[in-house]
Motif scaffolding. Structure first.
Motif, PDB file in Angstrom:
ATOM      1  N   GLY A  55       0.821  -1.203   0.000  1.00  0.00           N
ATOM      2  CA  GLY A  55       0.000   0.000   0.000  1.00  0.00           C
ATOM      3  C   GLY A  55       0.850   1.246   0.000  1.00  0.00           C
ATOM      4  N   ARG A  56       0.186   2.381   0.088  1.00  0.00           N
ATOM      5  CA  ARG A  56       0.880   3.660   0.078  1.00  0.00           C
ATOM      6  C   ARG A  56       1.604   3.884   1.408  1.00  0.00           C
ATOM      7  NH1 ARG A  56      -0.132   8.056  -3.077  1.00  0.00           N
ATOM      8  NH2 ARG A  56      -2.205   7.327  -3.698  1.00  0.00           N
ATOM      9  N   PRO A  57       2.893   4.270   1.368  1.00  0.00           N
ATOM     10  CA  PRO A  57       3.601   4.544   2.622  1.00  0.00           C
ATOM     11  C   PRO A  57       3.106   5.836   3.267  1.00  0.00           C
ATOM     12  CG  PRO A  57       4.997   5.035   0.743  1.00  0.00           C
ATOM     13  CD  PRO A  57       3.755   4.409   0.190  1.00  0.00           C
ATOM     14  N   VAL A  58       3.453   6.004   4.542  1.00  0.00           N
ATOM     15  CA  VAL A  58       3.038   7.165   5.318  1.00  0.00           C
ATOM     16  C   VAL A  58       4.277   7.807   5.924  1.00  0.00           C
ATOM     17  CG1 VAL A  58       1.727   7.962   7.324  1.00  0.00           C
ATOM     18  CG2 VAL A  58       0.790   6.159   5.843  1.00  0.00           C
ATOM     19  N   ALA A  59       4.416   9.140   5.746  1.00  0.00           N
ATOM     20  CA  ALA A  59       5.548   9.885   6.301  1.00  0.00           C
ATOM     21  C   ALA A  59       5.021  10.864   7.343  1.00  0.00           C
ATOM     22  CB  ALA A  59       6.286  10.637   5.198  1.00  0.00           C
ATOM     23  N   VAL A  60       5.642  10.870   8.534  1.00  0.00           N
ATOM     24  CA  VAL A  60       5.183  11.723   9.626  1.00  0.00           C
ATOM     25  C   VAL A  60       6.355  12.564  10.130  1.00  0.00           C
ATOM     26  CG1 VAL A  60       4.040  11.813  11.874  1.00  0.00           C
ATOM     27  CG2 VAL A  60       3.539   9.920  10.298  1.00  0.00           C
ATOM     28  N   MET A  61       6.145  13.877  10.251  1.00  0.00           N
ATOM     29  CA  MET A  61       7.155  14.770  10.803  1.00  0.00           C
ATOM     30  C   MET A  61       7.185  14.627  12.324  1.00  0.00           C
ATOM     31  SD  MET A  61       8.592  16.207   8.238  1.00  0.00           S
ATOM     32  CE  MET A  61       9.589  17.309   9.241  1.00  0.00           C
ATOM     33  N   ILE A  62       8.406  14.492  12.885  1.00  0.00           N
ATOM     34  CA  ILE A  62       8.575  14.206  14.301  1.00  0.00           C
ATOM     35  C   ILE A  62       9.521  15.215  14.941  1.00  0.00           C
ATOM     36  CG2 ILE A  62       9.354  12.496  15.984  1.00  0.00           C
ATOM     37  CD1 ILE A  62       6.843  11.618  14.536  1.00  0.00           C
ATOM     38  N   ASN A  63       9.123  15.725  16.101  1.00  0.00           N
ATOM     39  CA  ASN A  63       9.938  16.667  16.859  1.00  0.00           C
ATOM     40  C   ASN A  63      11.209  15.984  17.374  1.00  0.00           C
ATOM     41  OD1 ASN A  63      10.800  18.858  18.373  1.00  0.00           O
ATOM     42  ND2 ASN A  63       8.802  19.209  19.330  1.00  0.00           N
ATOM     43  N   ASN A  64      12.355  16.667  17.252  1.00  0.00           N
ATOM     44  CA  ASN A  64      13.591  16.158  17.836  1.00  0.00           C
ATOM     45  C   ASN A  64      14.257  17.210  18.713  1.00  0.00           C
ATOM     46  OD1 ASN A  64      15.747  14.351  18.319  1.00  0.00           O
ATOM     47  ND2 ASN A  64      16.975  15.365  16.769  1.00  0.00           N
ATOM     48  N   ARG A  65      13.523  18.215  19.117  1.00  0.00           N
ATOM     49  CA  ARG A  65      14.128  19.187  20.020  1.00  0.00           C
ATOM     50  C   ARG A  65      14.495  18.472  21.314  1.00  0.00           C
ATOM     51  NH1 ARG A  65      10.657  24.350  21.056  1.00  0.00           N
ATOM     52  NH2 ARG A  65      10.112  23.281  22.984  1.00  0.00           N
ATOM     53  N   SER A  66      15.606  18.834  21.904  1.00  0.00           N
ATOM     54  CA  SER A  66      16.135  18.073  23.035  1.00  0.00           C
ATOM     55  C   SER A  66      15.151  17.976  24.199  1.00  0.00           C
ATOM     56  CB  SER A  66      17.455  18.676  23.506  1.00  0.00           C
ATOM     57  OG  SER A  66      17.291  20.042  23.868  1.00  0.00           O
ATOM     58  N   ASP A  67      14.287  19.003  24.375  1.00  0.00           N
ATOM     59  CA  ASP A  67      13.340  18.956  25.496  1.00  0.00           C
ATOM     60  C   ASP A  67      12.020  18.285  25.120  1.00  0.00           C
ATOM     61  OD1 ASP A  67      12.332  20.902  23.849  1.00  0.00           O
ATOM     62  OD2 ASP A  67      12.147  22.450  25.394  1.00  0.00           O
ATOM     63  N   SER A  68      11.964  17.649  23.927  1.00  0.00           N
ATOM     64  CA  SER A  68      10.747  16.926  23.527  1.00  0.00           C
ATOM     65  C   SER A  68      10.962  15.414  23.524  1.00  0.00           C
ATOM     66  CB  SER A  68      10.305  17.367  22.128  1.00  0.00           C
ATOM     67  OG  SER A  68      11.197  16.875  21.146  1.00  0.00           O
ATOM     68  N   ARG A  69      12.164  14.987  23.846  1.00  0.00           N
ATOM     69  CA  ARG A  69      12.486  13.555  23.834  1.00  0.00           C
ATOM     70  C   ARG A  69      12.013  12.902  25.139  1.00  0.00           C
ATOM     71  NH1 ARG A  69      18.695  15.059  22.254  1.00  0.00           N
ATOM     72  NH2 ARG A  69      18.283  15.859  20.139  1.00  0.00           N
ATOM     73  N   ILE A 109      18.631  23.305  14.958  1.00  0.00           N
ATOM     74  CA  ILE A 109      17.787  22.196  15.412  1.00  0.00           C
ATOM     75  C   ILE A 109      17.539  21.236  14.249  1.00  0.00           C
ATOM     76  CG2 ILE A 109      15.409  21.646  16.087  1.00  0.00           C
ATOM     77  CD1 ILE A 109      15.458  24.100  17.853  1.00  0.00           C
ATOM     78  N   THR A 110      17.515  19.949  14.553  1.00  0.00           N
ATOM     79  CA  THR A 110      17.148  18.973  13.526  1.00  0.00           C
ATOM     80  C   THR A 110      15.736  18.461  13.789  1.00  0.00           C
ATOM     81  OG1 THR A 110      17.984  17.032  14.716  1.00  0.00           O
ATOM     82  CG2 THR A 110      19.542  18.217  13.290  1.00  0.00           C
ATOM     83  N   ARG A 111      15.175  17.859  12.773  1.00  0.00           N
ATOM     84  CA  ARG A 111      13.843  17.262  12.864  1.00  0.00           C
ATOM     85  C   ARG A 111      13.900  15.908  12.176  1.00  0.00           C
ATOM     86  NH1 ARG A 111       9.526  21.659  12.043  1.00  0.00           N
ATOM     87  NH2 ARG A 111      10.637  22.266  13.946  1.00  0.00           N
ATOM     88  N   THR A 143       6.079  21.507  26.641  1.00  0.00           N
ATOM     89  CA  THR A 143       5.641  22.584  25.756  1.00  0.00           C
ATOM     90  C   THR A 143       4.624  22.048  24.754  1.00  0.00           C
ATOM     91  OG1 THR A 143       7.467  22.150  24.231  1.00  0.00           O
ATOM     92  CG2 THR A 143       7.843  23.783  25.966  1.00  0.00           C
ATOM     93  N   THR A 144       3.783  22.925  24.246  1.00  0.00           N
ATOM     94  CA  THR A 144       2.693  22.509  23.362  1.00  0.00           C
ATOM     95  C   THR A 144       3.193  21.743  22.146  1.00  0.00           C
ATOM     96  OG1 THR A 144       1.378  24.420  24.047  1.00  0.00           O
ATOM     97  CG2 THR A 144       0.749  23.347  21.987  1.00  0.00           C
ATOM     98  N   ASP A 145       4.317  22.186  21.572  1.00  0.00           N
ATOM     99  CA  ASP A 145       4.800  21.529  20.362  1.00  0.00           C
ATOM    100  C   ASP A 145       5.405  20.151  20.639  1.00  0.00           C
ATOM    101  OD1 ASP A 145       7.261  22.178  21.489  1.00  0.00           O
ATOM    102  OD2 ASP A 145       7.499  23.962  20.263  1.00  0.00           O
ATOM    103  N   ALA A 146       5.434  19.741  21.906  1.00  0.00           N
ATOM    104  CA  ALA A 146       5.933  18.407  22.249  1.00  0.00           C
ATOM    105  C   ALA A 146       4.816  17.489  22.720  1.00  0.00           C
ATOM    106  CB  ALA A 146       7.009  18.501  23.326  1.00  0.00           C
ATOM    107  N   THR A 147       3.561  17.861  22.414  1.00  0.00           N
ATOM    108  CA  THR A 147       2.430  17.076  22.930  1.00  0.00           C
ATOM    109  C   THR A 147       1.476  16.580  21.848  1.00  0.00           C
ATOM    110  OG1 THR A 147       1.088  19.070  23.283  1.00  0.00           O
ATOM    111  CG2 THR A 147       2.491  18.340  25.115  1.00  0.00           C
TER     112      THR A 147
END
Length: 404
Positions: free
Chosen positions: A67-81, A101-103, A180-184
């Motif tokens: 089937g079609r693959p799925v790509a999801v953007m994921i936070n990698n900020r150090s305080d979101s791990r 910062i990387t993502r 933080t909101t962007d880590a939830t």
């Protein structure tokens, strides 16, 4: 007299003919009275063609569902791990986004997923990599540059912004703990399937060829021809680095992430507690600069990174405890990433999961690896004490711009 001579000659010729036939008959009789059988060569069996899984090259097996693959953007900020659910990914991409910062972008074979996150905003340097595979691309917020690429390629319902479509939700436990909101922001297969059904997205579209030129899964993994590389350190910026240690028992590279305050710590999947590990580590170097920004943002310049895919470049392929130099090409958005060895031949990639890093040429000299007993992280660049806070300020400015 003439008539008698003609009859005599005719008789002699007929006797000669019959004598010849008689000789053939006697030969046949001497061999049993039947012609010798005609021997035919037994055709060599034809091997079944390679038909591995498109993202890993591994055998599909009876349980395989295409089937079609799925790509999801994921936070990698150090305080979101730590991140959650990434062990389900077949390919994990890491690229700098803003302020050093990387993502991550996690590429999954299907939408049948457990919980994934924290989900983060889209960036064009990731979208351009998976656009040729026609993956369902999921993110929460996006830069205007990313949206322009999505519009120009008419990606339509395959690009899903969680700020406008409710495929994502907030993790109440993390919110209560003060994250933080962007880590939830998280998503799961049920939420993704709901979007797919509501928008009638055709998820039966399977990749017609593997994303890499994989070694045939019926053969042994390839032993690379370069140096020993049991410890690898990729420096994305002064505050973001990723390290790998080879585990010979599993044939995988175990992943560690760096933070200025804590140094290197194992990268684990919060959902399983297991260490993130890959059979393949691919590092691609190119120019990474800053997109010009017109201003008007009260939080400052978001420092969106512009990644040059036009001309390709140099890189490294690491697998099975060894390393090789490679070349790579990409080009226009609709063209897939292509890997070659130093001789210009298609790079044979071992089957399994892959980590792919796109790294600034400015950090080329800071990339390091060691053989048995070595520690590549010991050769790491000095820490800039202000780098992490400056990076987070740039990301905050980008968050405002993403929501615009």
């Amino acid at each position: 007299m003439k008539r008698l001579l003609c009859l005599t000659l005719a008789l002699a010729l007929s006797l000669t003919v019959f004598a010849g036939c008689g000789k053939d008959d006697s030969s046949s009789a001497s061999s049993g009275g039947s012609s010798a059988p005609v021997s035919t060569a037994t055709p060599e069996p034809t091997a079944a063609p390679f038909d591995g899984r498109p993202l890993t090259g591994e055998e599909k097996g009876a349980d395989y569902v295409g089937g079609r693959p799925v790509a999801v953007m994921i936070n990698n900020r150090s305080d979101s791990r730590p991140t959650r659910g990434l062990s389900q990914a077949d390919v994990l991409y890491e690229i700098m986004v803003e302020g050093g910062i990387t993502r991550f972008m996690a590429l999954f074979p299907t939408a049948d997923l457990s919980e994934i996150g924290p989900v983060r905003s889209g960036r064009d340097q990731f979208f351009r990599l998976i656009r040729p595979y026609q993956a369902l691309y999921l993110f929460v917020g996006r830069s205007e540059i990313t949206q322009q690429y999505i519009d120009d390629t008419e990606y339509g319902e395959l690009a899903v912004n969680g700020m406008k479509v409710s495929f994502a939700y907030r993790d109440a436990a993390r919110e209560a703990q003060g994250w933080t909101t962007d880590a939830t922001a998280y998503t799961n297969g049920e939420k993704i399937q709901s979007y797919i059904q509501s928008n009638n997205v055709d998820m039966s579209r399977e990749l017609t060829s593997p994303i890499f030129d994989f070694v045939d899964y019926r053969e042994s993994p390839r032993t690379l021809g370069g140096d020993s590389a049991t410890s690898v350190n990729i420096v994305h910026s002064s505050s973001y680095r990723t390290a790998f240690d080879y585990d010979a028992s599993s044939g995988k590279y175990l992943t560690s992430l760096y933070a200025p305050k804590s140094g290197y710590t194992p990268m684990v999947d919060e959902a399983t507690g297991g260490r993130m590990a890959f059979e393949n580590v691919i590092v691609l170097f190119t120019d990474i600069t800053q997109y010009p920004y017109p201003g008007g943002n009260p939080h400052g310049n978001p420092d969106y990174k512009k990644v040059d895919y036009d001309f390709g470049g140099l890189g490294y392929y690491i697998s099975n405890g060894r390393i090789e130099k490679i070349r790579w090409t990409k080009g226009p958005t609709e063209y897939p990433l292509m890997l070659q060895d130093e001789a210009g031949n298609s790079l044979k990639v071992n089957c399994g999961k892959s980590y792919v890093a796109v790294v600034s040429l400015n950090e080329y000299d800071n990339f390091s690896y060691e053989g048995d007993g070595g520690d590549a992280t010991a050769n790491s660049v000095a820490v800039d004490p202000n780098a992490d806070s400056a990076a987070q300020q740039a990301e905050q400015a980008a968050d405002v711009a993403d929501a615009g």
